[in-house]
Design a protein around this motif. Structure first.
Motif, PDB file in Angstrom:
ATOM      1  N   THR A  16     -10.314 -40.730  73.593  1.00  0.00           N
ATOM      2  CA  THR A  16     -10.033 -39.121  74.029  1.00  0.00           C
ATOM      3  C   THR A  16     -10.702 -38.322  72.969  1.00  0.00           C
ATOM      4  O   THR A  16     -11.196 -37.489  73.382  1.00  0.00           O
ATOM      5  CB  THR A  16      -8.432 -39.043  74.108  1.00  0.00           C
ATOM      6  OG1 THR A  16      -7.905 -40.086  74.916  1.00  0.00           O
ATOM      7  CG2 THR A  16      -8.009 -37.734  74.461  1.00  0.00           C
ATOM      8  N   TRP A 138       1.280 -37.773  80.357  1.00  0.00           N
ATOM      9  CA  TRP A 138       0.631 -38.539  81.513  1.00  0.00           C
ATOM     10  C   TRP A 138      -0.497 -37.545  82.056  1.00  0.00           C
ATOM     11  O   TRP A 138      -1.308 -38.137  83.034  1.00  0.00           O
ATOM     12  CB  TRP A 138       1.577 -38.662  82.680  1.00  0.00           C
ATOM     13  CG  TRP A 138       3.052 -39.121  82.224  1.00  0.00           C
ATOM     14  CD1 TRP A 138       3.109 -40.403  81.728  1.00  0.00           C
ATOM     15  CD2 TRP A 138       4.285 -38.639  82.479  1.00  0.00           C
ATOM     16  NE1 TRP A 138       4.362 -40.698  81.442  1.00  0.00           N
ATOM     17  CE2 TRP A 138       5.250 -39.482  81.828  1.00  0.00           C
ATOM     18  CE3 TRP A 138       4.949 -37.642  83.102  1.00  0.00           C
ATOM     19  CZ2 TRP A 138       6.539 -39.496  82.022  1.00  0.00           C
ATOM     20  CZ3 TRP A 138       6.260 -37.559  83.363  1.00  0.00           C
ATOM     21  CH2 TRP A 138       7.131 -38.451  82.493  1.00  0.00           C
ATOM     22  N   GLY A 139      -0.730 -36.619  81.579  1.00  0.00           N
ATOM     23  CA  GLY A 139      -2.160 -35.649  82.052  1.00  0.00           C
ATOM     24  C   GLY A 139      -1.852 -34.416  82.727  1.00  0.00           C
ATOM     25  O   GLY A 139      -0.669 -34.295  83.104  1.00  0.00           O
ATOM     26  N   ARG A 140      -2.869 -33.573  82.851  1.00  0.00           N
ATOM     27  CA  ARG A 140      -2.622 -32.221  83.468  1.00  0.00           C
ATOM     28  C   ARG A 140      -2.184 -32.327  84.683  1.00  0.00           C
ATOM     29  O   ARG A 140      -1.218 -31.456  85.195  1.00  0.00           O
ATOM     30  CB  ARG A 140      -4.250 -31.755  83.336  1.00  0.00           C
ATOM     31  CG  ARG A 140      -3.952 -30.228  84.085  1.00  0.00           C
ATOM     32  CD  ARG A 140      -5.290 -29.453  83.753  1.00  0.00           C
ATOM     33  NE  ARG A 140      -5.302 -29.009  82.410  1.00  0.00           N
ATOM     34  CZ  ARG A 140      -6.209 -27.849  82.036  1.00  0.00           C
ATOM     35  NH1 ARG A 140      -7.244 -27.479  83.014  1.00  0.00           N
ATOM     36  NH2 ARG A 140      -6.432 -27.666  80.690  1.00  0.00           N
ATOM     37  N   GLU A 141      -2.620 -33.273  85.711  1.00  0.00           N
ATOM     38  CA  GLU A 141      -2.147 -33.384  86.757  1.00  0.00           C
ATOM     39  C   GLU A 141      -0.785 -33.712  87.129  1.00  0.00           C
ATOM     40  O   GLU A 141      -0.033 -32.986  87.831  1.00  0.00           O
ATOM     41  CB  GLU A 141      -2.887 -34.548  87.734  1.00  0.00           C
ATOM     42  CG  GLU A 141      -2.891 -34.416  89.266  1.00  0.00           C
ATOM     43  CD  GLU A 141      -4.000 -33.383  90.001  1.00  0.00           C
ATOM     44  OE1 GLU A 141      -4.019 -33.433  90.844  1.00  0.00           O
ATOM     45  OE2 GLU A 141      -4.551 -32.928  88.911  1.00  0.00           O
ATOM     46  N   ARG A 368       2.873 -40.618  90.290  1.00  0.00           N
ATOM     47  CA  ARG A 368       1.699 -40.893  89.880  1.00  0.00           C
ATOM     48  C   ARG A 368       1.084 -42.318  90.705  1.00  0.00           C
ATOM     49  O   ARG A 368       0.086 -42.701  90.906  1.00  0.00           O
ATOM     50  CB  ARG A 368       1.548 -41.251  88.510  1.00  0.00           C
ATOM     51  CG  ARG A 368       1.623 -40.100  87.671  1.00  0.00           C
ATOM     52  CD  ARG A 368       1.740 -40.399  86.058  1.00  0.00           C
ATOM     53  NE  ARG A 368       3.069 -41.352  85.954  1.00  0.00           N
ATOM     54  CZ  ARG A 368       3.073 -42.275  84.754  1.00  0.00           C
ATOM     55  NH1 ARG A 368       1.870 -42.220  84.118  1.00  0.00           N
ATOM     56  NH2 ARG A 368       4.082 -42.968  84.460  1.00  0.00           N
TER      57      ARG A 368
END
Length: 576
Positions: A16, A138-141, A368
């Motif tokens: 990352t 867990w991420g932007r989405e 997810r």
């Protein structure tokens, strides 16, 4: 296993970081900018909907009037240590929300909007905390989905738009929970320490908002999770020395000051308002063991169908032996809050509110790994709920009574019908989006539709709420009195009356939560109807608020009275 997992985590972080440090192409910068603008637009729209109706309804009794009056009296008196309700000592709850409310009144004027501003802001910040936490984990989405899920949960919406203490408590507890989750997920020691310090500060805010429950819930969850997973990592990572220093530096000063000024505070607050409230039914707010079950099912709408997901194993979770997972902490958090308040001798609907942000995180985590085709069928439950509400709203006259005429129910019914149409339209859009595997778009469609529809129903509640608000009777009384005219509340008390009159009233033959203040300052109230009748006769001018049975009794006594306001439940009179 732990070594392998930590190596994998380190590799992921390094990858990352390398992506962050690599040169960004024009296309990637453009996509990032569009995403950021889209997220900003979403937050603006959400904020406009969220705050639009805060000031459009009259305050209702009891909670809204109580906490607005406490803050208003603090603002006017300048006494920021000793809370007073209607001029009498009031030690049932800590002071933080009164401080914030008083500052809102001083800064923005006295209105329903400023009275509800802190719950509205606290609720909105809770949504941001949920979205931010999910995004980091867990991420932007996932963050966008978690934000949308939390923003549309019925119980979060409702409690954020009424003036109670529980939304502020929920904000601080959610910040504490989120900070611990982020600290637990962080590979960097300094970052973990900062998150834990935030958790301690948030727990201090929770204690200053509603008392010991602000430390009991996080503390109990910490113990249960550590014992269940047989892993003391959370326990050892709490930075106890510096954390406790932060906690006491923030939480202790007010408790010390108010105890020094009021010798009766400590016994009443800690014994009567905590242990007696929880262990006994002294507050007469008992309920069955299943009291919170329907509130959980209804409050989680439109995501109630996701409850079974919460117990499903997350295939994306790391398999690293005894290491505590985010899901473990969230499940224990929700279960403990639900069981803790279910076992209490005093129950109110809003007590379980702090579990709903954690539920939103659990739902977002499971989204997810849930197929779009499966999610389609989960739309049927909230759609059915709104259809049922639509059917009930067709004929509001069936719910009318002498004390609740159909005229006050009709606007609620109209709003419920329109709200049902809006939600069903949103559900149809979500169904279409899921058919094209656009899960985030579907979540946003359901969330915004439910938020708008719920906001419309809450706004329409104002006509019914007038029956539990002193706004109309205060408006009728104000032209007939001067600042020197005494106003009495006889054998009853509307918590919103001091707020709308802009002054305190004299209680007559009424104690309830004022018992402590009346015992300490007996000169501030009238103990019985005989004493009131003598006082009334001796005054050149006076006003009084009462129920109809009391009004009839005073008429029989021959007291000179002229009615200036009357509805199905209340009467306001002037001395003739």
């Amino acid at each position: 296993m732990k070594t392998i997992a930590h190596q994998a985590l380190g590799a992921t972080v390094a990858e990352t970081d390398s992506r962050r440090n690599s040169p960004a192409t024009p296309g990637s910068r453009s996509a990032t900018a569009r995403t950021s603008l889209g997220l900003l637009a979403l937050l603006v729209v959400l904020g406009l909907i969220w705050f639009a109706t805060l000031g459009t309804r009259s305050l209702v009794s009891p909670d809204e009037g109580r906490y607005a009056s406490l803050a208003l009296e603090m603002a006017r008196s300048g006494d920021w240590v000793t809370p007073r309700l209607n001029g009498l000592l009031y030690f049932e709850k800590p002071v933080l929300q009164y401080w914030i409310g008083a500052l809102a009144f001083l800064g923005f004027g006295v209105s329903e909007f400023t009275a509800r501003l802190w719950p509205g802001v606290a609720g909105f910040l809770t949504l941001l905390a949920v979205g931010f936490t999910a995004g980091r984990l867990w991420g932007r989405e996932a963050g966008i989905r978690a934000l949308a899920v939390a923003a549309s949960m019925t119980w979060i919406i409702g409690n954020s738009h009424f003036l109670t203490l529980d939304t502020g408590l929920t904000l601080f507890l959610t910040l504490a929970l989120s900070a611990v989750l982020l600290a637990h997920a962080s590979p960097e020691p300094r970052s973990r320490r900062r998150w834990i310090w935030l958790a301690w500060a948030a727990m201090a805010g929770a204690v200053l908002t509603k008392g010991l429950v602000g430390i009991v819930i996080p503390g109990a969850v910490l113990v249960v999770v550590s014992l269940w997973r047989r892993d003391m990592g959370l326990w050892r990572g709490m930075h106890w020395a510096s954390g406790l220093a932060i906690f006491f530096a923030l939480a202790a000063p007010w408790f010390v000051l108010v105890s020094m000024r009021n010798p009766s505070f400590a016994e009443f607050f800690f014994i009567h308002e905590h242990f007696a409230r929880y262990l006994t039914q002294v507050h007469q707010r008992e309920g069955a063991w299943w009291y919170y079950v329907p509130l959980l099912l209804g409050g989680m709408l439109p995501w109630t169908g996701g409850l079974p997901w919460l117990f499903r194993k997350d295939p994306a979770a790391q398999e690293d032996g005894a290491r505590i997972k985010t899901r473990d902490i969230l499940l224990v958090w929700c279960a403990f809050i639900f069981l803790f308040f279910s076992a209490s001798g005093s129950k109110l609907p809003s007590y379980i509110l702090p579990m709903f942000p954690a539920l939103a995180l659990l739902v977002a985590a499971q989204l997810r790994n849930t197929a779009a085709s499966t999610l389609r069928w989960h739309l049927l439950l909230p759609a059915l709920a709104w259809v049922l509400l639509l059917a009930l709203a067709i004929d509001p006259a069936r719910f009318a009574s002498v004390s609740t005429p159909v005229e006050v129910l009709q606007p609620l019914a109209d709003a419920a019908r329109l709200g049902a149409v809006i939600f069903l339209a949103g559900a149809a859009i979500a169904w279409w989006c899921l058919g094209r595997r656009k899960v985030t778009a579907a979540v946003l469609a359901v969330a915004l539709a439910h938020l708008v529809a719920s906001s419309m129903v809450m706004q329409a509640h104002n006509t019914y709420g007038q029956l539990k608000s002193a706004a109309p009777l205060a408006a009728a009384l104000q032209p007939h009195i001067t600042p020197e005219t005494p106003v009495f509340a006889v054998r009853t008390y509307d918590q919103t009356l001091p707020f709308y009159l802009g002054r305190n009233v004299v209680l007559v033959d009424y104690e309830d939560e004022f018992a402590l203040g009346q015992r300490v300052e007996p000169q501030r109230w009238i103990k019985n109807l005989d004493e009131f009748a003598a006082t009334w006769q001796s005054l050149p001018q006076a006003a009084a608020y009462m129920t109809k049975p009391t009004w009839l009794e005073l008429q029989q006594r021959g007291l000179p009275m002229r009615t200036v306001f009357e509805d199905q439940r209340r009467v306001v009179v002037l001395k003739k």
